[in-house]
Motif scaffolding. Structure first.
Motif, short mmCIF file in Angstrom:
data_model
loop_
_atom_site.label_atom_id
_atom_site.label_comp_id
_atom_site.label_asym_id
_atom_site.label_seq_id
_atom_site.Cartn_x
_atom_site.Cartn_y
_atom_site.Cartn_z
N MET A 10 0.73 -1.24 0.16
CA MET A 10 -0.15 -0.02 0.05
C MET A 10 0.93 1.19 0.09
N GLU A 11 2.08 1.04 0.56
CA GLU A 11 2.98 2.34 0.83
C GLU A 11 3.64 2.53 -0.46
N ALA A 12 3.92 1.59 -1.32
CA ALA A 12 4.76 1.84 -2.43
C ALA A 12 4.55 1.02 -3.63
N SER A 13 3.23 1.01 -4.00
CA SER A 13 2.88 0.20 -5.32
C SER A 13 3.22 1.16 -6.41
N PRO A 14 3.90 0.48 -7.34
CA PRO A 14 4.22 1.25 -8.90
C PRO A 14 3.18 1.47 -9.63
N LEU A 15 1.85 0.52 -9.24
CA LEU A 15 0.72 0.50 -10.28
C LEU A 15 -0.46 1.40 -9.58
N PRO A 16 -1.51 1.76 -10.33
CA PRO A 16 -2.44 2.25 -10.01
C PRO A 16 -3.10 1.36 -8.98
N GLN A 21 -10.71 -4.79 -5.32
CA GLN A 21 -9.64 -5.07 -4.35
C GLN A 21 -8.46 -6.23 -5.14
N SER A 22 -7.38 -6.03 -4.52
CA SER A 22 -6.53 -6.66 -4.74
C SER A 22 -6.39 -8.13 -4.25
N ARG A 226 -5.25 -0.81 5.52
CA ARG A 226 -4.03 -1.44 5.55
C ARG A 226 -3.40 -2.02 4.15
N ILE A 227 -2.19 -2.53 4.22
CA ILE A 227 -1.67 -3.16 3.11
C ILE A 227 -2.60 -4.22 2.29
N GLY A 228 -2.82 -4.27 1.32
CA GLY A 228 -3.81 -5.02 0.43
C GLY A 228 -5.31 -4.53 0.63
N ASP A 229 -5.54 -3.21 1.04
CA ASP A 229 -6.99 -2.82 0.93
C ASP A 229 -6.94 -1.61 -0.17
N SER A 230 -5.96 -1.38 -0.81
CA SER A 230 -5.87 -0.54 -1.94
C SER A 230 -6.96 -0.73 -2.88
N LYS A 240 -22.94 6.23 -0.43
CA LYS A 240 -22.23 6.63 -1.45
C LYS A 240 -20.88 6.58 -1.44
N ALA A 241 -20.04 6.10 -2.86
CA ALA A 241 -18.48 5.93 -2.77
C ALA A 241 -18.19 7.48 -3.23
N TYR A 242 -17.09 8.30 -2.28
CA TYR A 242 -16.59 9.27 -2.38
C TYR A 242 -15.31 9.28 -2.99
N GLY A 243 -14.83 8.33 -2.73
CA GLY A 243 -13.36 7.89 -3.10
C GLY A 243 -13.08 6.38 -3.19
N VAL A 244 -11.69 6.35 -3.23
CA VAL A 244 -11.01 4.92 -3.40
C VAL A 244 -9.51 4.92 -2.77
N VAL A 245 -9.58 3.69 -1.86
CA VAL A 245 -8.47 3.77 -1.12
C VAL A 245 -7.34 3.63 -1.86
N SER A 246 -6.19 4.79 -1.52
CA SER A 246 -5.06 4.84 -2.47
C SER A 246 -4.02 4.16 -1.75
#
Length: 273
Positions: A10-16, A21-22, A226-230, A240-246
């Motif tokens: 989650m902290e250093a993913s090189p992809l969008p 979920q992943s 946490r890690i894996g929730d991106s 409603k969905a206001y955003g996406v976990v980044s």
């Protein structure tokens, strides 16, 4: 909600981050009767890994239990300094079978209706026809960290598979929200060990100038994605969905805002897909 076969950190993913979920469990495809599913106790990415040019792109995984070797599970010996320079090699994997698979360039499969990984009887498994990462995604600061997936077949909505409406420009500013996913359940767990059961947590959004000016929402505190929730949805008071976990940065959690800019891109991408 669904998960993909892709997520490094989650902290250093090189992809969008994926809109869904992943799936960080290894080859959990359709034929899972004889596979071994072993949790990763700790992951060791190379300390000099460069996400821009992918130099030192390698990671070691420490498993939580021993592997049982068999006819289908065998060790591959590593080459040494005296083995010379290779010429002819074999590469294997579950990636795309087409070189022209643009712009996503990777193969995804969406699992719908999953709550507990040990109970997969009624899930829907649908291949992704094409993935559309945002054209202005910046892997350095995660601005425009969002992706659209075009599925190869229609989703069958049910009691366990439902759509989440997206917030619009007239919905105001959210404050109290929920994020959900199958990511790590511990802030200290940097090993990538995930939950088998879908979890959720309440977060309170804060005023943050950096986030606001870069199209993000932010939250702070001991609890958060946490890690894996991106890629999970940021669902607020009105459902409603206001955003996406980044990603997370220091003690804050950041979410890509579904702003007018992002909404325009969503509508345009779907129209031309």
């Amino acid at each position: 909600m669904a998960k993909f076969i892709q997520d490094r950190s989650m902290e250093a993913s090189p992809l969008p981050s994926q809109v869904l979920q992943s799936l960080t469990r290894s080859a959990r495809f359709l034929k899972t009767k004889e596979i071994q599913s072993v949790d990763v106790e700790k992951a060791f990415p190379h300390k000099d890994y460069n996400s821009t040019d992918y130099i030192n792109d390698v990671m070691i995984l420490k498993l939580s239990s021993k592997v049982k070797f068999s006819k289908t599970v065998k060790a591959i010996p590593l080459a040494g300094q005296n083995d010379g320079s290779p010429k002819s090699c074999i590469v294997s994997g579950w990636g795309s079978t087409s070189k022209e698979n643009e712009p996503g360039q990777r193969s995804y499969r969406v699992l719908l209706g999953v709550h507990d990984y040990s109970k997969t009887k009624e899930i829907q498994s649908i291949d992704v026809e094409i993935a559309f990462p945002h054209k202005d995604y910046n892997p350095s600061n995660h601005i425009n960290d969002v992706m659209i997936l075009k599925l190869s077949s229609k989703v069958k909505f049910s009691e366990t598979v439902k759509a989440i409406p997206l917030a619009g420009q007239n919905d105001g500013s959210p404050k109290s929200c929920i994020v959900s996913g199958w990511g790590s359940t511990s802030k200290e767990n940097k090993s990538g060990r995930m939950s088998d059961v879908l979890m959720e947590v309440n977060v309170t959004l804060i005023d943050n100038e950096f986030c606001k000016s870069n199209g993000m929402y932010c939250s702070e505190g001991e609890v958060g994605p946490r890690i894996g929730d991106s890629g999970g949805p940021l669902v607020c008071e009105d459902g409603k969905a206001y955003g996406v976990v980044s990603h997370s940065f220091q003690d804050s959690y950041r979410y890509t805002m579904i702003s007018d800019h992002i909404m325009t891109w969503i509508v345009s991408t779907i129209k031309n897909a």
